[in-house]
Design a protein around this motif. Structure first.
Motif, mmCIF file in Angstrom:
data_model
loop_
_atom_site.group_PDB
_atom_site.id
_atom_site.type_symbol
_atom_site.label_atom_id
_atom_site.label_comp_id
_atom_site.label_asym_id
_atom_site.label_seq_id
_atom_site.Cartn_x
_atom_site.Cartn_y
_atom_site.Cartn_z
ATOM 1 N N TRP A 1 -10.616 17.781 21.973
ATOM 2 C CA TRP A 1 -11.189 17.295 23.225
ATOM 3 C C TRP A 1 -10.335 16.210 23.867
ATOM 4 O O TRP A 1 -10.368 16.020 25.089
ATOM 5 N N GLN A 2 -9.568 15.478 23.051
ATOM 6 C CA GLN A 2 -8.632 14.504 23.618
ATOM 7 C C GLN A 2 -7.504 15.218 24.360
ATOM 8 O O GLN A 2 -7.034 14.758 25.396
ATOM 9 N N SER B 1 -15.693 2.797 26.863
ATOM 10 C CA SER B 1 -14.525 3.315 27.587
ATOM 11 C C SER B 1 -14.918 4.411 28.559
ATOM 12 O O SER B 1 -14.353 4.522 29.650
ATOM 13 N N ALA B 2 -15.898 5.242 28.162
ATOM 14 C CA ALA B 2 -16.353 6.314 29.046
ATOM 15 C C ALA B 2 -16.996 5.748 30.310
ATOM 16 O O ALA B 2 -16.798 6.275 31.413
ATOM 17 N N VAL B 3 -17.766 4.657 30.186
ATOM 18 C CA VAL B 3 -18.359 4.010 31.364
ATOM 19 C C VAL B 3 -17.262 3.414 32.241
ATOM 20 O O VAL B 3 -17.294 3.532 33.471
ATOM 21 N N LEU B 4 -16.255 2.805 31.624
ATOM 22 C CA LEU B 4 -15.165 2.187 32.386
ATOM 23 C C LEU B 4 -14.336 3.228 33.129
ATOM 24 O O LEU B 4 -13.626 2.892 34.087
ATOM 25 N N ALA B 5 -14.427 4.486 32.719
ATOM 26 C CA ALA B 5 -13.663 5.548 33.380
ATOM 27 C C ALA B 5 -14.093 5.754 34.830
ATOM 28 O O ALA B 5 -13.338 6.307 35.637
ATOM 29 N N ILE B 6 -15.307 5.296 35.187
ATOM 30 C CA ILE B 6 -15.778 5.481 36.565
ATOM 31 C C ILE B 6 -15.199 4.432 37.513
ATOM 32 O O ILE B 6 -15.449 4.487 38.718
ATOM 33 N N VAL C 1 -9.759 12.886 37.089
ATOM 34 C CA VAL C 1 -9.202 11.732 36.375
ATOM 35 C C VAL C 1 -10.310 11.013 35.605
ATOM 36 O O VAL C 1 -10.151 10.662 34.426
ATOM 37 N N VAL C 2 -11.442 10.813 36.273
ATOM 38 C CA VAL C 2 -12.583 10.155 35.631
ATOM 39 C C VAL C 2 -13.100 11.001 34.473
ATOM 40 O O VAL C 2 -13.342 10.501 33.363
ATOM 41 N N ALA C 3 -13.257 12.312 34.704
ATOM 42 C CA ALA C 3 -13.740 13.216 33.658
ATOM 43 C C ALA C 3 -12.789 13.244 32.475
ATOM 44 O O ALA C 3 -13.215 13.197 31.311
ATOM 45 N N GLY C 4 -11.483 13.307 32.765
ATOM 46 C CA GLY C 4 -10.491 13.329 31.690
ATOM 47 C C GLY C 4 -10.516 12.057 30.865
ATOM 48 O O GLY C 4 -10.453 12.104 29.629
ATOM 49 N N SER C 5 -10.642 10.902 31.541
ATOM 50 C CA SER C 5 -10.711 9.624 30.829
ATOM 51 C C SER C 5 -11.957 9.555 29.957
ATOM 52 O O SER C 5 -11.911 9.111 28.801
ATOM 53 N N ALA C 6 -13.101 10.001 30.513
ATOM 54 C CA ALA C 6 -14.364 9.948 29.773
ATOM 55 C C ALA C 6 -14.336 10.884 28.564
ATOM 56 O O ALA C 6 -14.772 10.506 27.467
ATOM 57 N N THR D 1 -11.730 11.993 26.937
ATOM 58 C CA THR D 1 -10.792 11.446 25.947
ATOM 59 C C THR D 1 -11.447 10.336 25.136
ATOM 60 O O THR D 1 -11.302 10.267 23.919
ATOM 61 N N ALA D 2 -12.190 9.467 25.825
ATOM 62 C CA ALA D 2 -12.848 8.340 25.148
ATOM 63 C C ALA D 2 -13.962 8.815 24.227
ATOM 64 O O ALA D 2 -14.156 8.265 23.130
ATOM 65 N N LEU D 3 -14.703 9.837 24.642
ATOM 66 C CA LEU D 3 -15.865 10.288 23.880
ATOM 67 C C LEU D 3 -15.530 11.308 22.794
ATOM 68 O O LEU D 3 -16.412 11.692 22.024
ATOM 69 N N SER D 4 -14.282 11.743 22.728
ATOM 70 C CA SER D 4 -13.893 12.778 21.759
ATOM 71 C C SER D 4 -14.242 12.434 20.311
ATOM 72 O O SER D 4 -14.775 13.284 19.580
#
Length: 316
Positions: A129-130, A251-256, A292-297, A299-302
């Motif tokens: 998922w990362q 980190s997933a919240v910060l992705a927004i 970009v936001v989805a990808g960051s989230a 990656t963080a939640l993987s």
């Protein structure tokens, strides 16, 4: 290993506060850069943060010292200092040439590069998922720049330089973050930030020009104060969020954050028509920002997703 307190809602609120503050920050900085140099803004922010953290650590009787540090710890401290100082100034230089929205989307490369550093330096494994999240982030960046991509790649203009500076700022932030991860075995996060803030206040002192500061309007003084408080409050809320919630969820919240910057830029443009207009984004640019936001989230939640799936297999 550190365990979150389990106060998930409190951790979420703190993470959201951090995202909101970081979403507002480039807009305030962009307006300050009209009259103040990047060096001066950075110095003021470091000085105020250094004084505040010094008072906190002094009150706790926890001011750190470098005497007796191992060569490895000292090297890591210098990397952390150089990394975050470079990040602050390079990001501001890039922001001066770009819109706030563009700079905030590009800087999302920072956590991705930190993840890659963890893989190559700390031999961490790259989860499926990362890989998916990283792919979405790169595709999102390409879509965000869909109208300018060819120009950015073939003609080295102001936007190209700005994007390059922000990319380098993301690299230096990743270096800081990876060094800090190891330094936490020697100092706590406040002590590490104290070293960095103090070094920044000293290093940027010869490069500042305080004359324009005396001529700032009331609004600009307010923006400068906001930027200083943003440094203290946002990092404080971020550190506190990690005490109560898993790092991946924070980190997933910060992705927004890039989406919040786009939202706030449009609100400011609507409230103050004479101010710099918000960046006009076409459908593909908006889709790119969302990716970009989805990808960051993702990656963080993987790591959490892997743990959840492993738990379901064991239960089955």
């Amino acid at each position: 290993m550190h365990q979150a307190s389990g106060r998930s809602f409190y951790g979420f609120i703190l993470a959201l506060i951090t995202a909101v503050l970081w979403g507002m920050l480039p807009i305030a900085l962009k307006h300050l850069l009209v009259d103040l140099s990047a060096n001066t803004i950075t110095w003021v922010r470091f000085l105020v943060a250094a004084l505040f953290v010094s008072a906190v650590l002094w009150h706790k009787n926890a001011l750190p010292a470098v005497r007796g540090l191992s060569k490895k710890a000292l090297t890591l401290l210098l990397i952390a200092i150089g990394g975050l100082l470079s990040n602050y100034i390079l990001y501001l230089m890039g922001l001066h040439l770009l819109t706030a929205e563009t700079a905030q989307v590009v800087i999302q490369l920072a956590p991705f590069l930190m993840m890659m550093g963890g893989i190559f330096i700390f031999r961490e494994q790259l989860l499926l998922w990362q890989k998916i999240g990283a792919t979405l982030l790169v595709i999102g960046l390409l879509l965000f720049f869909n109208e300018k991509l060819l120009v950015l790649l073939t003609q080295f203009n102001q936007d190209s330089l700005g994007v390059l500076l922000v990319i380098i700022a993301a690299v230096t932030w990743a270096c800081y973050a990876l060094a800090q991860k190891q330094l936490l075995m020697t100092f706590n996060s406040q002590q590490i930030m104290w070293f960095i803030y103090l070094a920044g206040a000293v290093c940027f002192l010869p490069l500042i020009d305080l004359t324009p500061v005396l001529q700032l309007s009331g609004l600009q003084w307010g923006l400068l104060a906001f930027c200083c408080l943003n440094t203290i409050i946002a990092y404080g809320a971020f550190a506190e969020a990690l005490e109560h919630w898993e790092a991946s969820k924070v980190s997933a919240v910060l992705a927004i954050t890039p989406l919040l910057t786009i939202l706030f830029a449009n609100i400011v443009s609507w409230l103050f028509p004479d101010a710099a207009p918000a960046q006009a984004l076409n459908f593909w640019s908006v889709a790119g920002a969302l990716l970009v936001v989805a990808g960051s989230a993702i990656t963080a939640l993987s790591p959490l997703l892997k743990h959840h799936l492993a738990g379901k297999r064991q239960a089955g």
